[in-house]
Design an enzyme around this catalytic site. Structure first.
Site, PDB file in Angstrom:
ATOM      1  N   GLY A   1       0.821  -1.203   0.000  1.00  0.00           N
ATOM      2  CA  GLY A   1       0.000   0.000   0.000  1.00  0.00           C
ATOM      3  C   GLY A   1       0.855   1.252   0.000  1.00  0.00           C
ATOM      4  O   GLY A   1       2.044   1.223   0.316  1.00  0.00           O
TER       5      GLY A   1
ATOM      6  N   LYS B   1       7.742  -0.604   6.246  1.00  0.00           N
ATOM      7  CA  LYS B   1       7.153   0.694   5.963  1.00  0.00           C
ATOM      8  C   LYS B   1       8.280   1.686   5.736  1.00  0.00           C
ATOM      9  O   LYS B   1       9.059   1.982   6.649  1.00  0.00           O
ATOM     10  CB  LYS B   1       6.260   1.159   7.105  1.00  0.00           C
ATOM     11  CG  LYS B   1       5.681   2.562   6.878  1.00  0.00           C
ATOM     12  CD  LYS B   1       4.662   2.918   7.929  1.00  0.00           C
ATOM     13  CE  LYS B   1       3.372   2.163   7.717  1.00  0.00           C
ATOM     14  NZ  LYS B   1       2.303   2.597   8.632  1.00  0.00           N
TER      15      LYS B   1
ATOM     16  N   TYR C   1       4.036  -9.018   9.757  1.00  0.00           N
ATOM     17  CA  TYR C   1       3.170  -9.114   8.578  1.00  0.00           C
ATOM     18  C   TYR C   1       1.879  -9.832   8.968  1.00  0.00           C
ATOM     19  O   TYR C   1       1.907 -10.918   9.544  1.00  0.00           O
ATOM     20  CB  TYR C   1       3.874  -9.864   7.450  1.00  0.00           C
ATOM     21  CG  TYR C   1       2.997 -10.115   6.248  1.00  0.00           C
ATOM     22  CD1 TYR C   1       2.636  -9.076   5.402  1.00  0.00           C
ATOM     23  CD2 TYR C   1       2.524 -11.397   5.974  1.00  0.00           C
ATOM     24  CE1 TYR C   1       1.827  -9.299   4.297  1.00  0.00           C
ATOM     25  CE2 TYR C   1       1.715 -11.626   4.870  1.00  0.00           C
ATOM     26  CZ  TYR C   1       1.370 -10.576   4.040  1.00  0.00           C
ATOM     27  OH  TYR C   1       0.555 -10.805   2.961  1.00  0.00           O
TER      28      TYR C   1
ATOM     29  N   ASP D   1      -4.650   8.169  16.235  1.00  0.00           N
ATOM     30  CA  ASP D   1      -5.244   8.028  14.906  1.00  0.00           C
ATOM     31  C   ASP D   1      -5.991   6.698  14.777  1.00  0.00           C
ATOM     32  O   ASP D   1      -5.856   5.984  13.792  1.00  0.00           O
ATOM     33  CB  ASP D   1      -4.167   8.137  13.828  1.00  0.00           C
ATOM     34  CG  ASP D   1      -4.750   8.469  12.451  1.00  0.00           C
ATOM     35  OD1 ASP D   1      -5.934   8.848  12.391  1.00  0.00           O
ATOM     36  OD2 ASP D   1      -4.025   8.350  11.448  1.00  0.00           O
TER      37      ASP D   1
ATOM     38  N   PRO E   1     -10.926   2.727  11.340  1.00  0.00           N
ATOM     39  CA  PRO E   1     -11.040   1.370  10.789  1.00  0.00           C
ATOM     40  C   PRO E   1      -9.858   0.948   9.924  1.00  0.00           C
ATOM     41  O   PRO E   1      -9.475  -0.223   9.929  1.00  0.00           O
ATOM     42  CB  PRO E   1     -12.337   1.439   9.976  1.00  0.00           C
ATOM     43  CG  PRO E   1     -13.157   2.478  10.668  1.00  0.00           C
ATOM     44  CD  PRO E   1     -12.168   3.510  11.124  1.00  0.00           C
TER      45      PRO E   1
ATOM     46  N   ASP F   1      -0.131   1.200  13.158  1.00  0.00           N
ATOM     47  CA  ASP F   1       0.140   2.638  13.017  1.00  0.00           C
ATOM     48  C   ASP F   1      -0.003   3.387  14.330  1.00  0.00           C
ATOM     49  O   ASP F   1      -0.639   4.430  14.410  1.00  0.00           O
ATOM     50  CB  ASP F   1      -0.783   3.259  11.955  1.00  0.00           C
ATOM     51  CG  ASP F   1      -0.144   3.191  10.575  1.00  0.00           C
ATOM     52  OD1 ASP F   1       0.955   2.628  10.469  1.00  0.00           O
ATOM     53  OD2 ASP F   1      -0.744   3.687   9.623  1.00  0.00           O
TER      54      ASP F   1
END
Length: 651
Positions: free
Chosen positions: A25, A47, A97, A140, A143, A158
């Protein structure tokens, strides 16, 4: 429509020991890759931080600090952080992962039946409980930051990461406020700098609202300012307005999480989790939840498999009953098994079905064979009374249970040994006997107790003790004679002082054997105090702290040292080299921030074709070679800076 994949130059390459397989992503913060840890043959997520953010020293410093804190969290409901690597391609965070999708993906299919949502909510709140316990605030929650594994488990990701500013209200905003607008707490929208963990509870409350209602109570077509005003000022409708099948009590619990003022919300993730676990709601239809007297555990089987009928559950020992039967969910008629989902008010409780351990709470799922319709269920945890019950299930149906485990009633012991031994002992103002009779022990309930020892002709001795369950405390007292002057047998209370203590990183503190909560003022007698600082990994250290009468002293005890490692050319320009700490490779980089625990640590750098020419330690030159640092816990915050200068061998 098939989405066209954007070619990425790193796919197929090996970076710092990780073979990059594909792009998972792209977002405002950077790119997430699926990769293989070559040395360990395991899949990870990499990331890569956006280069613009990587050049922001304040962001990188905060990012490193929070990544280190997250790496210490051992939670099955949080995506684990394995490493933070500075490479020639940029700054990478190496994460667990997770095979699966996000909650956003799941909500594309519509709202989640509340009976299925409750186990997911319990896992989300447990994740926040674990993070908040080490001082991490997510900021933050939404969903798209909640992953659902293929096995149905929750993984929150995150944590604590700042994002690039975006104009779209569905993107993350960081110009003065951090978070995603639809899910921001009112205090985030106001831009307050005093955010605490209750902001996360609001954001999760909004996420739960969307899970249950399939909608957000916000007009997405209105402008950003109007959305902000609605979050700060307007009252939201309960989720039951959108879904008539939602129990009113469930709506009430969700709306409490969305209170505008933090003091009106749940004050902790644990409190909010307990509120969901305590729900007593009957589903629509002819099902019911019945709480019956204790000591007999049985469930009445429905008389017909083709029709829903009441399920009656009887509670377990010591008057503890099943709080809620959350739902019967109708599976397809061809399903040969039933699914039993068990939640509990305490995490880490072990669940047994017919004597076989099936897992630990907060949520455990168990497939029931088609030929088994009555199950003996037991939930137990040390320090709590076990709950035993019998449940009935039907093939092709699912049952969700939430149980409350009562704390086990235990006692503490106090032994008072006084001189003279015939002195009278008082506990909490009540006489309990002479000291000679209490030299062994007196059983007391856990908690704080006032102890006095009195005898005619002697000054009264008094003190207060906090006893933990199972603790045995021995108090030795020598009364002071009054000297025959005919004075009172009372002596003035001793002069006191105030201590405010902290531990870095987080830990526990005791003063003279009494617990002192970190960051809170503790009143103590003046004089030298024996203070013990306890860290769950590094053990404990005891120091003597002297306080004068009336003094207010604040101290922070540091277990770890901060180390900054830099690699430079003779000219002073940064140069890449592989940094090693205690023999472990930390990656090829020019600068490295490291946190070191107590003990001896060896640091050195290597680069093929280069040699080490000099080293500076805390600004002073030292002999070139591997550097040994000794970290000793103490009140002064330890920090070190090592600069290694290298040059080409043929230079």
């Amino acid at each position: 429509m098939v989405e066209r994949q954007v070619a990425d130059p790193l796919v197929g390459r090996e970076v710092d020991g990780y073979r990059i397989l594909e792009v998972l992503g792209r977002g405002g913060m950077g790119i997430v890759y699926k990769a293989e840890d070559v040395a360990l043959s395991r899949l990870v997520a990499l990331k890569m931080i956006d280069p613009a953010l990587a050049r922001d020293e304040a962001f990188v410093r905060r990012f490193r600090s929070e990544a280190r804190a997250l790496a210490r969290i051992d939670s099955p409901y949080i995506v684990r952080v394995h490493a933070l690597r500075q490479t020639e391609h940029g700054l990478f965070i190496v994460m667990e992962y997770v095979e699966g999708g996000t909650l956003t993906d799941r909500l594309q299919a519509g709202p989640i039946p509340w009976q299925q949502a409750l186990p997911l909510v319990a896992q989300m709140l447990t994740a926040l409980e674990h993070a908040h316990s080490v001082g991490i605030i997510h900021r933050d929650i939404k969903p798209s930051n909640i992953m659902l594994s293929r096995s149905g488990g929750v993984k929150v990701t995150d944590f604590g990461l700042a994002k690039l500013s975006q104009a779209d209200a569905n993107r993350t905003v960081t110009q003065g406020i951090a978070g995603t607008l639809y899910y921001m707490s009112p205090e985030q929208v106001k831009g307050l700098t005093t955010l605490d963990h209750r902001s996360d509870l609001y954001s999760l409350g909004m996420t739960i609202y969307q899970m249950l209602a399939g909608e957000l109570p916000i007009d997405r077509d209105s402008g950003e300012f109007a959305i902000m005003r609605s979050i700060v000022e307007e009252s939201f409708p309960p989720p039951s307005r959108y879904r008539s099948d939602l129990p009113e009590e469930l709506s009430r619990v969700v709306m409490k999480a969305l209170e505008k003022e933090p003091d009106q919300r749940y004050q902790s993730a644990a409190e909010m989790r307990a509120a969901f676990a305590r729900l007593q709601a009957s589903p629509a239809g002819d099902e019911a939840t019945v709480v019956a007297p204790p000591h007999r555990n049985r469930a009445a089987l429905p008389s017909s498999a083709g029709r829903r009928r009441p399920l009656i559950l009887v509670g377990g020992a010591v008057g503890v009953a099943l709080l809620a039967v959350a739902a019967w969910l109708l599976w397809p008629e061809a399903a040969p098994t039933a699914l039993l989902t068990v939640g509990a008010s305490e995490t880490g409780a072990t669940v047994y079905v017919n004597g076989t351990r099936i897992g630990e709470t907060p949520v455990v799922q168990h497939a029931v064979p088609a030929d088994r319709d009555t199950l003996a269920l037991r939930v137990e945890k040390e320090g709590f009374l076990p709950v035993d019950t019998t449940v009935a299930v039907l093939a092709g149906r699912s049952l969700t249970l939430f149980l409350t485990l009562p704390e086990a009633v235990t006692s503490a012991s106090l032994a008072v040994r006084a001189d003279p031994p015939d002195a009278q002992v008082f506990i909490d103002g009540e006489p309990v006997g002479r000291a000679s009779e209490l030299a062994e022990r007196l059983d007391l309930p856990p908690g704080e107790h006032r102890v006095e020892v009195r005898r005619d002709g002697y000054a009264t001795w008094r003190d207060t003790y906090r006893l933990a369950a199972g603790e045995t405390r021995v108090v030795e007292v020598r009364l002071r004679p009054l000297g025959g002057g005919g004075g009172t047998d009372e002596e003035p209370p001793p002069a006191t002082a105030t201590l405010t203590l902290n531990v870095s990183p987080s830990g526990t503190i005791s003063v003279q054997g009494e617990t002192c909560v970190a960051g809170q003022a503790c009143t103590v007698r003046a004089g030298p105090k024996r203070v013990t600082f306890i860290h769950p990994v590094y053990g404990e250290r005891t120091e003597t702290v002297r306080v004068n009468p009336g003094e207010r002293k604040a101290l922070t005890y540091h277990f770890e040292a901060e180390l900054v490692i830099q690699v430079r050319q003779e000219s002073g320009d940064p140069i890449w080299a592989t940094i090693y700490v205690d023999g472990e490779e930390r990656g090829m980089m020019t600068d490295k921030a490291e946190t070191l625990g107590p003990g001896r640590h060896v640091v050195h750098v290597e680069r093929t074709g280069y040699r080490l020419v000099r080293v500076e330690r805390d600004g002073a030159p030292v002999d070139p070679g591997p550097q040994t640092l000794t970290v000793s816990p103490g009140f002064d915050p330890p920090s070190h800076r090592l600069v290694f200068y290298i040059q080409k061998r043929d230079a």
